[in-house]
Each structure stands twice: as C-alpha cells, then as structure tokens.
Design a protein around this motif. Structure first.
Motif, PDB file in Angstrom:
ATOM      1  N   UNK A  86      16.775   2.325   9.000  1.00 17.42           N
ATOM      2  CA  UNK A  86      17.102   0.911   8.795  1.00 17.42           C
ATOM      3  C   UNK A  86      16.772   0.429   7.383  1.00 17.42           C
ATOM      4  N   UNK A  87      15.903   1.160   6.656  1.00 17.20           N
ATOM      5  CA  UNK A  87      15.546   0.771   5.291  1.00 17.20           C
ATOM      6  C   UNK A  87      16.398   1.486   4.242  1.00 17.20           C
ATOM      7  N   UNK A  88      17.543   1.993   4.639  1.00 19.35           N
ATOM      8  CA  UNK A  88      18.378   2.754   3.704  1.00 19.35           C
ATOM      9  C   UNK A  88      18.744   1.932   2.476  1.00 19.35           C
ATOM     10  N   UNK A  89      18.894   0.631   2.628  1.00 21.98           N
ATOM     11  CA  UNK A  89      19.227  -0.238   1.491  1.00 21.98           C
ATOM     12  C   UNK A  89      17.997  -0.723   0.735  1.00 21.98           C
ATOM     13  N   UNK A  90      16.821  -0.288   1.166  1.00 22.90           N
ATOM     14  CA  UNK A  90      15.595  -0.674   0.490  1.00 22.90           C
ATOM     15  C   UNK A  90      14.571  -1.258   1.439  1.00 22.90           C
ATOM     16  N   UNK A  91      13.377  -1.473   0.925  1.00 23.58           N
ATOM     17  CA  UNK A  91      12.260  -1.956   1.733  1.00 23.58           C
ATOM     18  C   UNK A  91      12.254  -3.487   1.752  1.00 23.58           C
ATOM     19  N   UNK A  92      12.265  -4.085   2.942  1.00 25.61           N
ATOM     20  CA  UNK A  92      12.288  -5.554   3.067  1.00 25.61           C
ATOM     21  C   UNK A  92      10.882  -6.134   3.126  1.00 25.61           C
ATOM     22  N   UNK A  93      10.819  -7.455   3.143  1.00 23.25           N
ATOM     23  CA  UNK A  93       9.540  -8.166   3.127  1.00 23.25           C
ATOM     24  C   UNK A  93       8.764  -8.040   4.433  1.00 23.25           C
ATOM     25  N   UNK A  94       9.398  -7.590   5.512  1.00 23.50           N
ATOM     26  CA  UNK A  94       8.683  -7.502   6.788  1.00 23.50           C
ATOM     27  C   UNK A  94       7.934  -6.184   6.953  1.00 23.50           C
ATOM     28  N   UNK A 122       4.871  -3.956   6.953  1.00 24.43           N
ATOM     29  CA  UNK A 122       3.483  -4.358   7.121  1.00 24.43           C
ATOM     30  C   UNK A 122       2.656  -4.087   5.860  1.00 24.43           C
ATOM     31  N   UNK A 123       1.679  -4.956   5.623  1.00 24.45           N
ATOM     32  CA  UNK A 123       0.735  -4.738   4.521  1.00 24.45           C
ATOM     33  C   UNK A 123      -0.591  -4.191   5.054  1.00 24.45           C
ATOM     34  N   UNK A 124      -0.650  -3.904   6.366  1.00 25.68           N
ATOM     35  CA  UNK A 124      -1.884  -3.435   6.999  1.00 25.68           C
ATOM     36  C   UNK A 124      -1.865  -1.917   7.209  1.00 25.68           C
ATOM     37  N   UNK A 163      -2.606   6.115  -3.593  1.00 26.07           N
ATOM     38  CA  UNK A 163      -1.834   4.964  -3.146  1.00 26.07           C
ATOM     39  C   UNK A 163      -0.448   4.872  -3.765  1.00 26.07           C
ATOM     40  N   UNK A 164      -0.067   5.855  -4.587  1.00 29.56           N
ATOM     41  CA  UNK A 164       1.213   5.784  -5.289  1.00 29.56           C
ATOM     42  C   UNK A 164       2.373   6.015  -4.321  1.00 29.56           C
ATOM     43  N   UNK A 165       3.501   5.422  -4.620  1.00 25.01           N
ATOM     44  CA  UNK A 165       4.672   5.556  -3.759  1.00 25.01           C
ATOM     45  C   UNK A 165       5.472   6.818  -4.101  1.00 25.01           C
ATOM     46  N   UNK A 166       5.988   7.468  -3.070  1.00 28.69           N
ATOM     47  CA  UNK A 166       6.911   8.590  -3.272  1.00 28.69           C
ATOM     48  C   UNK A 166       8.312   8.043  -3.528  1.00 28.69           C
ATOM     49  N   UNK A 167       8.703   7.075  -2.738  1.00 33.73           N
ATOM     50  CA  UNK A 167      10.042   6.459  -2.848  1.00 33.73           C
ATOM     51  C   UNK A 167       9.885   4.970  -2.625  1.00 33.73           C
ATOM     52  N   UNK A 168      10.349   4.195  -3.574  1.00 32.79           N
ATOM     53  CA  UNK A 168      10.336   2.744  -3.380  1.00 32.79           C
ATOM     54  C   UNK A 168      11.577   2.128  -4.013  1.00 32.79           C
ATOM     55  N   UNK A 169      12.399   1.531  -3.164  1.00 31.39           N
ATOM     56  CA  UNK A 169      13.550   0.750  -3.602  1.00 31.39           C
ATOM     57  C   UNK A 169      13.495  -0.581  -2.850  1.00 31.39           C
ATOM     58  N   UNK A 225       0.821  -1.198   0.000  1.00 34.75           N
ATOM     59  CA  UNK A 225       0.000   0.000   0.000  1.00 34.75           C
ATOM     60  C   UNK A 225       0.859   1.254   0.000  1.00 34.75           C
ATOM     61  N   UNK A 226       0.339   2.313   0.637  1.00 34.61           N
ATOM     62  CA  UNK A 226       1.130   3.553   0.689  1.00 34.61           C
ATOM     63  C   UNK A 226       1.948   3.645   1.981  1.00 34.61           C
ATOM     64  N   UNK A 227       2.127   2.529   2.683  1.00 40.14           N
ATOM     65  CA  UNK A 227       2.937   2.516   3.895  1.00 40.14           C
ATOM     66  C   UNK A 227       4.360   3.049   3.664  1.00 40.14           C
ATOM     67  N   UNK A 228       5.001   2.779   2.498  1.00 40.48           N
ATOM     68  CA  UNK A 228       6.332   3.355   2.280  1.00 40.48           C
ATOM     69  C   UNK A 228       6.355   4.879   2.349  1.00 40.48           C
ATOM     70  N   UNK A 229       5.210   5.520   2.123  1.00 38.90           N
ATOM     71  CA  UNK A 229       5.172   6.986   2.162  1.00 38.90           C
ATOM     72  C   UNK A 229       5.282   7.539   3.575  1.00 38.90           C
ATOM     73  N   UNK A 230       5.181   6.676   4.587  1.00 41.71           N
ATOM     74  CA  UNK A 230       5.340   7.122   5.974  1.00 41.71           C
ATOM     75  C   UNK A 230       6.797   7.107   6.418  1.00 41.71           C
TER      76      UNK A 230
END
Length: 355
Positions: free
Chosen positions: A163-171, A173-175, A314-320, A141-146
């Motif tokens: 901690x996500x400086x190297x990118x977004x991991x699988x953990x 949340x999708x909620x 729901x679009x992402x601002x930054x996603x790696x 979802x748009x959780x990465x925008x937070x």
C-alpha cells in the motif's frame, strides 16, 4: 509593514525563504547564530550566505545573531514586532544523527527547547500568525525499514503490491522504533508544533522533510547528502558510503519547491496542527549508487569512494514521501525540480567556489 521571521535564515531553506519573502515585499527578520559551524566545523559555516544576503537585500533583511535556546531574547524580539509578524518559518536545527549522539543535551536544547521558545513567543505576541516548522522524516524512526523491500541492481525498492508503493504517508506510526537522538528531539518539536495548533487553536504546521537540497547548502559528511556528494566529486575528495550496499534510496526536494509548499500553506492556512510529508516523492528520488553515477556524468569526474558495512543507527534503507495529503489539500502546488535538475544546479552554481 508585515513581517516574516525566519530562523536558520543563513541555511539552505532559511535563505531560500528570505529571498522569496523579500521579493514578495515583506520585511524579513532573520535569526541565525551560525551554529552549523559549531556542529560541523569551518566547512559547515553559513557566514558566506549571511553576508551575501545582507549585501543583496540591504535594509529589507534584518539579521539577528541570536540563539533560539534563549527564550528571553526571542521574547524581546517578538515583542518588538508584535502583531506585525504574519509568518514564522522555523528551519534552525541541529540536523545530524551522529552529532546528536555526541551531545544529546545541546541537540535537544536546539531542536526541542528552541522550538518551544518560538511557539511561546508566538502565542504571547502574535497568536494569529502562521507557524511553519521544518520537521523531518526521521520522526518515523527506523520503522520504514520493516517494510517489504526488494533488492535491485542499483537500489532497494518497496514491493510493488504494498500500500506504500507511492511513498510513506503521515499515518505511519512514530512508536516502537529507533529514531536516533536527533530523530527523538525533532519528534518532540514536531509534537509540540501540533499541540500548540490543537490546544491553542493556532495555525501551525509540521512539514516532515525528505532530503532537502539546493546549491546554497553548506553540505558536510554528516548532513547534506546530495550537496556534499557533488562537492566531493567536483573537488576530487574521497567519499564514504555507509551500509546497505550503497543502494539506500532517498527522495530529494529542491529548496525552491519547499518554499513553494510553505507559501502555499501560508496563503490558505489550516488551524489545528497540520502534518505533511514533504519530499521529492516518486517525482525525484535516487539511491546512493545512482547518485554517484549521476554526479560523475554531470561533472565528467570520477569519485573516489570507500564502503563501510556499518550503516548509521536508525538510518533508512528506503524512504520516499507520499505527498498525497498535501496535494489533496493544496492541489495548486506543483514540484519544479527533479533530482537531475537539482544536481546540475549544484554543479553549475558552485563551479567557482569548489574549483
């Protein structure tokens, strides 16, 4: 003869998979009814790619003009091959946020119900095969925008101390986030793939893709960011940037590297519904403004574009993507294409088609 079943076989990832597995000596059964044209009009049609494959591969590629929402038709096809099916690569989808909002029932039918039909066909006819699902980073979802983001001259970036400086991991949340209806239907499919792996002890995996790109994509405004941008520059068509000052960042992975990851998993599959983020990561990412500049450098042409303050819901601002989990499980996998190589290939391979 071992059989590989590929849905969305005339699309970008599907056709890359067809070519790879034909080359590996497999019988490839493709499923594609060109719904991309239904979604996006003539510009989105994949007929040209289907015809190319049928001409190139002959009897090694067997095409079925079949709708994955038709569970009985899928069951009949899987029954024909039974345990000869070694691998199922599921890439067929309705891939657009905006289109999903116009017709949520069709979107959910294709993305969620279609996936369920395939999993059931596998469970009944070839339960020891491997099931690879092309999921999406929109399941977050748009959780990465937070995340704590910093505005730079040409892009947004995450705070380097996070901690996500190297990118977004699988953990992540999708909620408690807005997914868009497209993201919700893909999340439903993603969870089904995991559940069939865990509950029935099957070899299933969801690859949550970033921007999947390559020269054979039928890019349109609503889907296929890099491919569509290059098309607009090369054909001197106008382009619209939607929100975030054009500084939104995406990681971009070439279809070759996607299939390489798929095959790496297939060679040594894990049971229990694995999940991996799969994108360009820190190796291959770009902002919209940076992509426009690079496209103009490569083509020698100027892009005519307009800007809209209205970003897509729901679009992402930054996603790696953080690729560490997959690279830990499969250290032999390496990326080949960075973003410039991808854009240069799109340019060179489409000079005639888009001139």
């Amino acid at each position: 003869m071992s059989v590989v079943v590929i849905t969305g076989s005339a699309g970008l990832i599907g056709s890359e998979a067809v070519e790879f597995y034909v080359g590996q000596g497999y019988k490839v059964v493709g499923i594609d009814n060109n719904m991309r044209q239904t979604f996006f009009g003539e510009e989105g049609s994949t007929v040209w790619n289907r015809q190319r494959m049928e001409k190139t591969f002959g009897s090694r590629y067997e095409h079925h003009d079949l709708d994955i929402r038709d569970g009985q038709a899928l069951d009949k096809l899987f029954q024909q091959y039974q345990k000869d099916i070694a691998l199922i690569i599921h890439t067929a989808a309705q891939p657009s946020h905006d289109w999903a909002a116009r017709d949520p029932v069709t979107d959910f039918g294709v993305n969620a119900n279609g996936t369920l039909n395939l999993l059931e066909a596998m469970r009944h006819h070839c339960p020891e095969s491997v099931f690879i699902f092309t999921s999406t980073n929109k399941v977050y979802g748009d959780k990465p925008n937070t995340l704590p983001l910093v505005e730079k001259e040409t892009r947004w970036e995450i705070d380097p101390s996070h901690e996500y400086q190297n990118g977004i991991p699988e953990d992540m949340t999708v909620d408690q986030s807005m997914h868009s209806l497209f993201g919700a239907s893909k999340l439903a499919a993603d969870v089904l793939v995991q559940e069939y792996g865990r509950y029935f002890d099957m070899k299933t995996v969801s690859f949550r893709g970033g921007v999947l790109s390559g020269a054979r994509q039928s890019g349109v405004q609503l889907h296929g960011f890099i491919n569509y941008l290059m098309k607009c520059v090369m054909m001197e068509k106008s382009y619209t940037i939607f929100g975030y000052k054009g500084k939104q960042v995406r990681d971009v992975i070439h279809s070759h590297d996607v299939i390489s990851a798929f095959h790496t998993f297939f060679q040594n599959p894990r049971r229990g519904g694995e999940v991996y983020n799969l994108g360009g990561g820190r190796f291959s990412n770009i902002s919209m403004l940076e992509a426009i500049d690079m496209a103009q450098q490569i083509t020698g042409k100027k892009l005519h574009y307009t800007y809209s303050d209205q970003h897509r819901a729901g679009d992402h601002i930054w996603y790696i993507s953080d690729l560490a989990r997959f690279q830990t499980h499969f250290p032999e996998w390496k990326q080949k294409y960075n973003i410039r190589m991808i854009m240069e290939e799109i340019h060179s391979e489409n000079l005639v088609r888009w001139s």
